[in-house]
Write a protein that holds these residues in place. Structure first.
Motif, PDB file in Angstrom:
ATOM      1  N   THR A  14     -22.285 -15.676  47.013  1.00  0.00           N
ATOM      2  CA  THR A  14     -21.596 -16.611  47.908  1.00  0.00           C
ATOM      3  C   THR A  14     -21.242 -16.010  49.271  1.00  0.00           C
ATOM      4  OG1 THR A  14     -19.572 -15.972  46.776  1.00  0.00           O
ATOM      5  CG2 THR A  14     -20.548 -18.089  46.135  1.00  0.00           C
ATOM      6  N   SER A  15     -21.355 -14.695  49.403  1.00  0.00           N
ATOM      7  CA  SER A  15     -21.018 -14.091  50.697  1.00  0.00           C
ATOM      8  C   SER A  15     -21.680 -12.722  50.826  1.00  0.00           C
ATOM      9  CB  SER A  15     -19.484 -13.946  50.839  1.00  0.00           C
ATOM     10  OG  SER A  15     -18.963 -13.152  49.795  1.00  0.00           O
ATOM     11  N   ILE A  17     -23.537  -9.284  51.239  1.00  0.00           N
ATOM     12  CA  ILE A  17     -24.871  -8.752  50.934  1.00  0.00           C
ATOM     13  C   ILE A  17     -25.639  -9.703  50.016  1.00  0.00           C
ATOM     14  CG2 ILE A  17     -26.080  -6.873  49.730  1.00  0.00           C
ATOM     15  CD1 ILE A  17     -23.773  -4.987  50.733  1.00  0.00           C
ATOM     16  N   ARG A  37     -17.654 -17.552  42.360  1.00  0.00           N
ATOM     17  CA  ARG A  37     -16.536 -18.423  41.960  1.00  0.00           C
ATOM     18  C   ARG A  37     -16.286 -19.556  42.936  1.00  0.00           C
ATOM     19  NH1 ARG A  37     -12.456 -13.562  41.894  1.00  0.00           N
ATOM     20  NH2 ARG A  37     -13.773 -13.288  43.724  1.00  0.00           N
ATOM     21  N   ARG A  38     -16.542 -19.316  44.237  1.00  0.00           N
ATOM     22  CA  ARG A  38     -16.090 -20.261  45.262  1.00  0.00           C
ATOM     23  C   ARG A  38     -17.050 -21.445  45.415  1.00  0.00           C
ATOM     24  NH1 ARG A  38     -15.113 -15.793  49.820  1.00  0.00           N
ATOM     25  NH2 ARG A  38     -16.783 -14.798  48.642  1.00  0.00           N
ATOM     26  N   LEU A  57     -19.538 -19.349  38.702  1.00  0.00           N
ATOM     27  CA  LEU A  57     -19.379 -18.361  37.626  1.00  0.00           C
ATOM     28  C   LEU A  57     -18.259 -17.403  37.992  1.00  0.00           C
ATOM     29  CD1 LEU A  57     -20.422 -16.789  35.060  1.00  0.00           C
ATOM     30  CD2 LEU A  57     -21.853 -15.479  36.640  1.00  0.00           C
ATOM     31  N   ASP A  58     -17.343 -17.207  37.041  1.00  0.00           N
ATOM     32  CA  ASP A  58     -16.359 -16.131  37.171  1.00  0.00           C
ATOM     33  C   ASP A  58     -16.780 -15.042  36.199  1.00  0.00           C
ATOM     34  OD1 ASP A  58     -14.299 -14.359  37.197  1.00  0.00           O
ATOM     35  OD2 ASP A  58     -12.703 -15.852  36.945  1.00  0.00           O
ATOM     36  N   VAL A  59     -17.296 -13.935  36.718  1.00  0.00           N
ATOM     37  CA  VAL A  59     -17.844 -12.893  35.827  1.00  0.00           C
ATOM     38  C   VAL A  59     -16.754 -12.164  35.040  1.00  0.00           C
ATOM     39  CG1 VAL A  59     -19.914 -12.535  37.249  1.00  0.00           C
ATOM     40  CG2 VAL A  59     -17.911 -11.057  37.589  1.00  0.00           C
ATOM     41  N   ASN A  85     -24.859  -8.246  41.617  1.00  0.00           N
ATOM     42  CA  ASN A  85     -24.300  -7.779  42.888  1.00  0.00           C
ATOM     43  C   ASN A  85     -22.810  -8.091  43.021  1.00  0.00           C
ATOM     44  OD1 ASN A  85     -24.579  -7.226  45.970  1.00  0.00           O
ATOM     45  ND2 ASN A  85     -23.862  -9.347  45.863  1.00  0.00           N
ATOM     46  N   THR A 138     -24.871  -0.733  43.579  1.00  0.00           N
ATOM     47  CA  THR A 138     -23.839   0.304  43.407  1.00  0.00           C
ATOM     48  C   THR A 138     -23.243   0.570  44.793  1.00  0.00           C
ATOM     49  OG1 THR A 138     -25.364   2.188  43.600  1.00  0.00           O
ATOM     50  CG2 THR A 138     -25.024   1.242  41.394  1.00  0.00           C
ATOM     51  N   TYR A 152     -12.786   1.808  42.063  1.00  0.00           N
ATOM     52  CA  TYR A 152     -13.996   1.234  42.673  1.00  0.00           C
ATOM     53  C   TYR A 152     -15.112   2.286  42.720  1.00  0.00           C
ATOM     54  CZ  TYR A 152     -17.246  -0.691  46.050  1.00  0.00           C
ATOM     55  OH  TYR A 152     -18.391  -1.142  46.666  1.00  0.00           O
ATOM     56  N   LYS A 156     -18.834   2.462  40.463  1.00  0.00           N
ATOM     57  CA  LYS A 156     -20.192   2.540  40.991  1.00  0.00           C
ATOM     58  C   LYS A 156     -20.903   3.791  40.458  1.00  0.00           C
ATOM     59  CE  LYS A 156     -19.875  -1.275  43.416  1.00  0.00           C
ATOM     60  NZ  LYS A 156     -20.686  -2.463  43.070  1.00  0.00           N
ATOM     61  N   PRO A 183     -24.696   1.526  52.142  1.00  0.00           N
ATOM     62  CA  PRO A 183     -23.688   2.320  52.862  1.00  0.00           C
ATOM     63  C   PRO A 183     -22.511   1.382  53.155  1.00  0.00           C
ATOM     64  CG  PRO A 183     -25.338   1.516  54.399  1.00  0.00           C
ATOM     65  CD  PRO A 183     -25.698   0.937  53.037  1.00  0.00           C
ATOM     66  N   VAL A 185     -21.085  -1.480  54.957  1.00  0.00           N
ATOM     67  CA  VAL A 185     -21.785  -2.603  55.604  1.00  0.00           C
ATOM     68  C   VAL A 185     -20.744  -3.629  56.062  1.00  0.00           C
ATOM     69  CG1 VAL A 185     -23.458  -4.482  55.256  1.00  0.00           C
ATOM     70  CG2 VAL A 185     -23.832  -2.269  54.147  1.00  0.00           C
ATOM     71  N   THR A 187     -19.220  -6.588  55.812  1.00  0.00           N
ATOM     72  CA  THR A 187     -18.927  -7.765  54.986  1.00  0.00           C
ATOM     73  C   THR A 187     -17.403  -7.823  54.864  1.00  0.00           C
ATOM     74  OG1 THR A 187     -18.788  -6.633  52.853  1.00  0.00           O
ATOM     75  CG2 THR A 187     -21.000  -7.276  53.604  1.00  0.00           C
ATOM     76  N   GLN A 194     -13.382  -5.652  57.896  1.00  0.00           N
ATOM     77  CA  GLN A 194     -14.629  -4.911  57.631  1.00  0.00           C
ATOM     78  C   GLN A 194     -15.845  -5.595  58.284  1.00  0.00           C
ATOM     79  OE1 GLN A 194     -15.218  -3.624  53.541  1.00  0.00           O
ATOM     80  NE2 GLN A 194     -17.424  -3.428  53.825  1.00  0.00           N
TER      81      GLN A 194
HETATM   82  N1  LIG Z   1     -20.029  -4.020  52.099  1.00  0.00           N
HETATM   83  C1  LIG Z   1     -20.032  -2.738  51.784  1.00  0.00           C
HETATM   84  O1  LIG Z   1     -19.629  -1.889  52.578  1.00  0.00           O
HETATM   85  C2  LIG Z   1     -20.547  -2.310  50.446  1.00  0.00           C
HETATM   86  C3  LIG Z   1     -20.864  -0.967  50.276  1.00  0.00           C
HETATM   87  C4  LIG Z   1     -21.334  -0.547  49.049  1.00  0.00           C
HETATM   88  C5  LIG Z   1     -21.484  -1.453  48.021  1.00  0.00           C
HETATM   89  N2  LIG Z   1     -21.159  -2.757  48.202  1.00  0.00           N
HETATM   90  C6  LIG Z   1     -21.315  -3.674  47.069  1.00  0.00           C
HETATM   91  O2  LIG Z   1     -22.054  -4.804  47.466  1.00  0.00           O
HETATM   92  C7  LIG Z   1     -21.721  -5.889  46.598  1.00  0.00           C
HETATM   93  C8  LIG Z   1     -21.454  -7.126  47.442  1.00  0.00           C
HETATM   94  O3  LIG Z   1     -20.293  -6.898  48.217  1.00  0.00           O
HETATM   95  P1  LIG Z   1     -20.159  -7.419  49.718  1.00  0.00           P
HETATM   96  O4  LIG Z   1     -19.937  -6.215  50.551  1.00  0.00           O
HETATM   97  O5  LIG Z   1     -21.245  -8.329  50.028  1.00  0.00           O
HETATM   98  O6  LIG Z   1     -18.744  -8.159  49.670  1.00  0.00           O
HETATM   99  P2  LIG Z   1     -18.330  -9.685  49.460  1.00  0.00           P
HETATM  100  O7  LIG Z   1     -18.851 -10.502  50.582  1.00  0.00           O
HETATM  101  O8  LIG Z   1     -16.874  -9.673  49.174  1.00  0.00           O
HETATM  102  O9  LIG Z   1     -19.142 -10.116  48.161  1.00  0.00           O
HETATM  103  C9  LIG Z   1     -18.644  -9.968  46.871  1.00  0.00           C
HETATM  104  C10 LIG Z   1     -19.285 -11.047  46.018  1.00  0.00           C
HETATM  105  O10 LIG Z   1     -18.877 -10.857  44.653  1.00  0.00           O
HETATM  106  C11 LIG Z   1     -18.458 -12.102  44.146  1.00  0.00           C
HETATM  107  N3  LIG Z   1     -17.440 -11.919  43.125  1.00  0.00           N
HETATM  108  C12 LIG Z   1     -16.314 -11.157  43.171  1.00  0.00           C
HETATM  109  N4  LIG Z   1     -15.581 -11.314  42.053  1.00  0.00           N
HETATM  110  C13 LIG Z   1     -16.263 -12.203  41.276  1.00  0.00           C
HETATM  111  C14 LIG Z   1     -16.020 -12.794  40.023  1.00  0.00           C
HETATM  112  N5  LIG Z   1     -14.916 -12.509  39.283  1.00  0.00           N
HETATM  113  N6  LIG Z   1     -16.922 -13.669  39.534  1.00  0.00           N
HETATM  114  C15 LIG Z   1     -18.040 -13.971  40.226  1.00  0.00           C
HETATM  115  N7  LIG Z   1     -18.336 -13.446  41.438  1.00  0.00           N
HETATM  116  C16 LIG Z   1     -17.445 -12.579  41.957  1.00  0.00           C
HETATM  117  C17 LIG Z   1     -17.902 -12.875  45.340  1.00  0.00           C
HETATM  118  O11 LIG Z   1     -18.009 -14.264  45.118  1.00  0.00           O
HETATM  119  P3  LIG Z   1     -16.766 -15.237  44.836  1.00  0.00           P
HETATM  120  O12 LIG Z   1     -15.585 -14.714  45.563  1.00  0.00           O
HETATM  121  O13 LIG Z   1     -17.256 -16.577  45.317  1.00  0.00           O
HETATM  122  O14 LIG Z   1     -16.605 -15.215  43.355  1.00  0.00           O
HETATM  123  C18 LIG Z   1     -18.867 -12.448  46.448  1.00  0.00           C
HETATM  124  O15 LIG Z   1     -20.000 -13.279  46.460  1.00  0.00           O
HETATM  125  C19 LIG Z   1     -20.530  -5.448  45.760  1.00  0.00           C
HETATM  126  O16 LIG Z   1     -20.982  -5.037  44.487  1.00  0.00           O
HETATM  127  C20 LIG Z   1     -20.019  -4.245  46.537  1.00  0.00           C
HETATM  128  O17 LIG Z   1     -19.338  -3.344  45.717  1.00  0.00           O
HETATM  129  C21 LIG Z   1     -20.708  -3.211  49.400  1.00  0.00           C
END
Ligand SMILES: NC(=O)c1ccc[n+]([C@@H]2O[C@H](COP(=O)([O-])OP(=O)(O)OC[C@H]3O[C@@H](n4cnc5c(N)ncnc54)[C@H](OP(=O)(O)O)[C@@H]3O)[C@@H](O)[C@H]2O)c1
Length: 251
Positions: A14-15, A17, A37-38, A57-59, A85, A138, A152, A156, A183, A185, A187, A194
């Motif tokens: 939903t958002s 990456i 979830r959203r 889906l709420d994982v 993801n 990861t 966190y 990973k 790395p 990113v 988001t 961030q």
């Molecule tokens: N951005 C970075 O710097 C970075 C760096 C390394 C790794 N990562 C990893 O990249 C992945 C994506 O993160 P992002 O940076 O893109 O951040 P984000 O925009 O906050 O994305 C997180 C996603 O996970 C979903 N999520 C969280 N809790 C959930 C739940 N209980 N049930 C279902 N979905 C859930 C959220 O959707 P809903 O809220 O709609 O449920 C959202 O789509 C994550 O695994 C994060 O650890 C990110």
């Protein structure tokens, strides 16, 4: 892995990456299902990308995960790519007089347990396809942790280890196992700041580089490593782990 002709489920779609990957794959002609979830975002995403599927889906809910996996198998029996993801990141103060473990539990359930759960539930269908791929997100922080995100970073590192075993166990099958190691990113993972932090990699640049690596098949180790994260990934091997650890965490 082929970049076209797949049916791809992306959790955390939903958002950030996950959404950027979903749109990149969708534009290449893949069938894409995003989950999160959203519901308001799912509606917005499917309206902006006609033909893309959105599933709520709420994982964190194991019953919802079972039902979700059963429905996916019925509705998309040709599913051949699972991108796990979904993730959450929270700061924790382990030096506080009272340590609230609810954040740690939530991170472990979302980042680790749900990934294991969904992988197990969908592997039977993935193994039936002639070519299938599991991609799990990861982090560079699996390799050099930041102390203010202890669970966190550990979650990973857990996934990194687990994916190595999964990859070996699935060698006799048609399922390839890839680890997506972002790395820092732009988001909203750790909050709205961030998304505009100049120290973070722009999201579009990150996803463009990832799609190129996936298309090239240039990751024989199964690790999808963009240039920006290689320093953290190989810190031990390069002999600068201590410097990098201090840069993140102080002396
Ligand atoms: N951005 C970075 O710097 C970075 C760096 C390394 C790794 N990562 C990893 O990249 C992945 C994506 O993160 P992002 O940076 O893109 O951040 P984000 O925009 O906050 O994305 C997180 C996603 O996970 C979903 N999520 C969280 N809790 C959930 C739940 N209980 N049930 C279902 N979905 C859930 C959220 O959707 P809903 O809220 O709609 O449920 C959202 O789509 C994550 O695994 C994060 O650890 C990110």
């Amino acid at each position: 892995m082929n970049l076209t002709g797949n049916t791809i489920l992306i959790t955390g779609g939903t958002s950030g990456i996950g959404l950027a990957l979903a749109e990149a794959f969708f534009q290449l002609g893949n069938k894409v299902i995003v989950a999160g979830r959203r519901q308001s975002l799912l509606d917005k995403i499917t309206a902006a990308n006609p033909g893309m599927h959105g599933k709520q889906l709420d994982v964190q809910d194991p019953y919802a995960l079972d039902e979700f996996a059963a429905n996916i198998q019925k509705e998309f029996p040709e599913l051949n790519i699972l991108i796990s993801n979904a993730g959450v990141s929270r700061q924790e103060d382990l030096a506080a007089d009272h340590i609230d473990l609810s954040d740690a539990r939530s991170i472990i359930q979302t980042n680790i347990v749900s990934t294991l759960h969904l992988t197990a539930a969908l592997l039977p269908i993935l193994k039936r396809q002639p070519d299938a791929t599991i991609i799990t997100t990861t982090s560079g922080l699996a390799f050099v942790p930041r102390n203010n995100f202890p669970t966190y970073c550990a979650s990973k590192a857990f996934l990194h280890s687990w994916l190595q075993s999964l990859r070996v166990q699935l060698r006799p099958t048609s399922v390839e196992v890839l680890e997506l190691i972002p790395p820092y990113v732009q988001t909203e993972l750790s909050g709205p700041h961030q998304a505009t932090d100049p120290r973070a990699m722009p999201l579009a640049d990150y996803v463009a580089e990832v799609m190129q690596l996936l298309g090239d098949g240039s990751s024989p180790s199964g690790e999808i490593l963009v240039e920006r994260v290689k320093g953290e990934r190989w810190a031990e091997r390069n002999g600068d782990y201590e410097q990098r650890f201090i840069a993140f965490n102080g002396e």
